[in-house]
Design a protein around this motif. Structure first.
Motif, PDB file in Angstrom:
ATOM      1  N   ALA A   1       1.967   2.268  -3.527  1.00 43.70           N
ATOM      2  CA  ALA A   1       0.447   2.647  -4.114  1.00 43.70           C
ATOM      3  C   ALA A   1       0.012   3.969  -3.779  1.00 43.70           C
ATOM      4  O   ALA A   1       0.041   4.599  -4.929  1.00 43.70           O
ATOM      5  CB  ALA A   1      -0.638   1.713  -4.112  1.00 43.70           C
ATOM      6  N   GLU A   2       0.192   3.948  -2.561  1.00 47.73           N
ATOM      7  CA  GLU A   2      -0.215   5.653  -2.417  1.00 47.73           C
ATOM      8  C   GLU A   2       1.150   6.371  -2.907  1.00 47.73           C
ATOM      9  O   GLU A   2       0.853   7.634  -3.197  1.00 47.73           O
ATOM     10  CB  GLU A   2       0.371   5.617  -0.693  1.00 47.73           C
ATOM     11  CG  GLU A   2      -0.026   6.818  -0.125  1.00 47.73           C
ATOM     12  CD  GLU A   2      -1.784   7.588  -0.513  1.00 47.73           C
ATOM     13  OE1 GLU A   2      -1.393   8.790  -0.079  1.00 47.73           O
ATOM     14  OE2 GLU A   2      -2.444   6.468  -0.576  1.00 47.73           O
TER      15      GLU A   2
ATOM     16  N   GLU B   1       0.724  -1.128  -0.531  1.00 50.18           N
ATOM     17  CA  GLU B   1      -0.151   0.340   0.013  1.00 50.18           C
ATOM     18  C   GLU B   1       0.770   1.378   0.255  1.00 50.18           C
ATOM     19  O   GLU B   1       1.163   2.478  -0.615  1.00 50.18           O
ATOM     20  CB  GLU B   1      -1.292  -0.039   1.868  1.00 50.18           C
ATOM     21  CG  GLU B   1      -1.886   1.304   1.174  1.00 50.18           C
ATOM     22  CD  GLU B   1      -2.981   1.164   0.054  1.00 50.18           C
ATOM     23  OE1 GLU B   1      -2.835   3.166   0.179  1.00 50.18           O
ATOM     24  OE2 GLU B   1      -3.295   0.941  -0.810  1.00 50.18           O
TER      25      GLU B   1
ATOM     26  N   ALA C   1      -0.792   0.813 -11.810  1.00 54.41           N
ATOM     27  CA  ALA C   1      -0.697   2.585 -10.850  1.00 54.41           C
ATOM     28  C   ALA C   1       0.116   3.522 -11.262  1.00 54.41           C
ATOM     29  O   ALA C   1      -0.803   4.501 -11.230  1.00 54.41           O
ATOM     30  CB  ALA C   1       0.406   1.008  -9.460  1.00 54.41           C
TER      31      ALA C   1
ATOM     32  N   ARG D   1       0.280   7.798  -6.616  1.00 54.84           N
ATOM     33  CA  ARG D   1      -1.755   8.320  -6.142  1.00 54.84           C
ATOM     34  C   ARG D   1      -1.168   9.910  -6.183  1.00 54.84           C
ATOM     35  O   ARG D   1      -2.032  10.815  -6.247  1.00 54.84           O
ATOM     36  CB  ARG D   1      -2.470   7.611  -4.882  1.00 54.84           C
ATOM     37  CG  ARG D   1      -3.261   6.445  -5.027  1.00 54.84           C
ATOM     38  CD  ARG D   1      -4.667   6.294  -4.305  1.00 54.84           C
ATOM     39  NE  ARG D   1      -3.441   5.817  -2.650  1.00 54.84           N
ATOM     40  CZ  ARG D   1      -3.110   4.286  -2.744  1.00 54.84           C
ATOM     41  NH1 ARG D   1      -3.890   3.292  -3.776  1.00 54.84           N
ATOM     42  NH2 ARG D   1      -2.873   4.237  -1.592  1.00 54.84           N
ATOM     43  N   ARG D   2      -0.090   9.808  -5.362  1.00 57.27           N
ATOM     44  CA  ARG D   2       0.088  11.387  -5.095  1.00 57.27           C
ATOM     45  C   ARG D   2       0.950  12.193  -5.731  1.00 57.27           C
ATOM     46  O   ARG D   2       0.765  13.471  -6.229  1.00 57.27           O
ATOM     47  CB  ARG D   2       1.526  11.735  -3.744  1.00 57.27           C
ATOM     48  CG  ARG D   2       0.096  11.124  -2.385  1.00 57.27           C
ATOM     49  CD  ARG D   2       1.098  11.301  -0.911  1.00 57.27           C
ATOM     50  NE  ARG D   2       1.041  10.633   0.144  1.00 57.27           N
ATOM     51  CZ  ARG D   2       0.716  11.421   1.277  1.00 57.27           C
ATOM     52  NH1 ARG D   2       1.776  11.817   1.226  1.00 57.27           N
ATOM     53  NH2 ARG D   2      -0.046  10.401   1.948  1.00 57.27           N
TER      54      ARG D   2
END
Length: 259
Positions: free
Chosen positions: A164-165, A161, A205, A168-169
Motif C-alpha cells: 500500500a505504501e 501495508e 490502491a 502512496r509514494r
C-alpha cells in the motif's frame, strides 16, 4: 521516445523495454515437466517459456525478486545470471549469487545507464506470505523513466501495508502484479502470493494504473486461475483495468484512461 513495452515469456518472466533499457523479470526458461525439490515439498512446472532465451536479444539487467524459490529462478534462469551486465536483487540474494548481482533494500534506489536516458529503479517492500510465516527476503521494483508513468513490478507478495505504501509514494501507470494465490501444502494453507481479493485491493490502491497479471500460470502450486481473476475484477467493476499480455508478443505500456 518509444513507449515502454512488455513481452510476456511465462510464469514470472517478462521482458520490459523502458527508456532504451531491456530488463528481464525473474528468469525461468526450463522446459515443462521439470520438478524441483526444496526441503519437504516439490514444485512442478507445467508450461515452458513462450520464447527461448536466445530469441530475446540483448538483456541489460535482470530484476530478480528473490533467488531462493525455483518458480522465480529455475536452472536455466540461474545460468543466465552469469551472462548479464547487472542483476538487481535483495541483499541476501546478491550475496549468494555474487558476480554482477547488486543488492537493494526496500526503498533503496539505483540508476541504470544505457542507450536512452537514465532509468531510475527503486526496490519496493514485499511479503511472501502471511506475517507469521517468513519465506525469505523478497523485493519488487518501481521503474521511472522520462516521459513515462512509473511501472511497478510487485514480485512475490501478498497485499499488505508495504505494498500500500508503494501506491502512496508513486503515481504508478502500470502495475505488474504476481497473482495466482500460490500455495504449498508443506508450508500450510496460506496464500503466498496475491489472491484475487488482494489483486482487487491493489487495483483500487493503484487507482490510475493498468493492471498486468503475471505469475498466475505455468506451475502446479497456483490455486487461482486467470478465470478467477477475471471474475473477481468483473464483480468489483474493474474489468477495464486488466491487461492480459499474450505470450511472446510485446504490448505497449502507455497511459490509459479508466472509467
Amino acid at each position: 521516445m518509444t513507449p515502454p513495452s512488455l513481452t510476456y515469456v511465462g510464469g514470472p518472466t517478462a521482458l520490459l523495454e523502458v527508456g532504451g533499457a531491456r530488463l528481464l523479470t525473474d528468469p525461468t526458461f526450463d522446459p515443462p515437466g521439470a520438478e524441483y525439490r526444496a526441503g519437504s515439498y516439490v514444485l512442478r512446472k507445467t508450461q515452458g517459456p513462450a520464447l527461448a532465451l536466445d530469441a530475446l536479444g540483448r538483456i541489460d539487467t535482470v530484476l530478480l525478486s528473490h533467488d531462493h524459490h525455483f518458480d522465480n529462478l529455475d536452472g536455466s534462469g540461474r545460468a543466465l545470471l552469469t551472462r548479464v551486465p547487472r542483476v538487481l536483487a535483495p541483499h541476501a540474494a546478491a550475496a549468494r549469487l555474487g558476480g554482477t548481482a547488486v543488492g537493494l533494500d526496500p526503498w533503496e534506489t539505483t540508476e541504470l545507464s544505457g542507450p536512452g536516458r537514465p532509468l531510475r529503479v527503486t526496490a519496493t517492500p514485499a511479503r511472501h506470505g502471511p506475517a507469521h510465516l517468513d519465506r525469505g527476503p523478497v523485493i519488487g521494483f518501481v521503474l521511472e523513466a522520462a516521459d513515462a508513468a512509473p511501472i511497478y513490478v510487485s514480485g512475490d507478495t501478498v497485499w499488505y501495508e508495504g505494498m500500500a505504501e508503494v501506491a502512496r509514494r508513486f503515481p504508478v501507470g502500470t502495475a505488474i502484479l504476481f497473482m495466482g494465490a500460490a500455495k504449498v501444502a508443506a508450508v500450510g494453507p496460506w496464500p503466498l502470493t496475491l489472491t484475487t481479493s488482494d489483486a482487487v485491493e491493489a487495483a483500487r490502491a493503484f487507482a490510475n494504473a493498468t493492471i498486468v497479471p503475471l505469475h498466475f500460470e505455468g506451475w502446479e502450486h497456483f490455486s487461482e486461475t486467470r478465470a478467477d481473476v477475471e471474475e473477481a475484477f468483473r464483480q468489483a467493476g474493474l474489468s477495464s483495468r486488466l491487461r492480459w499480455p499474450e505470450p511472446g508478443r510485446p504490448i505497449l505500456l502507455g497511459k490509459q484512461s479508466h472509467s
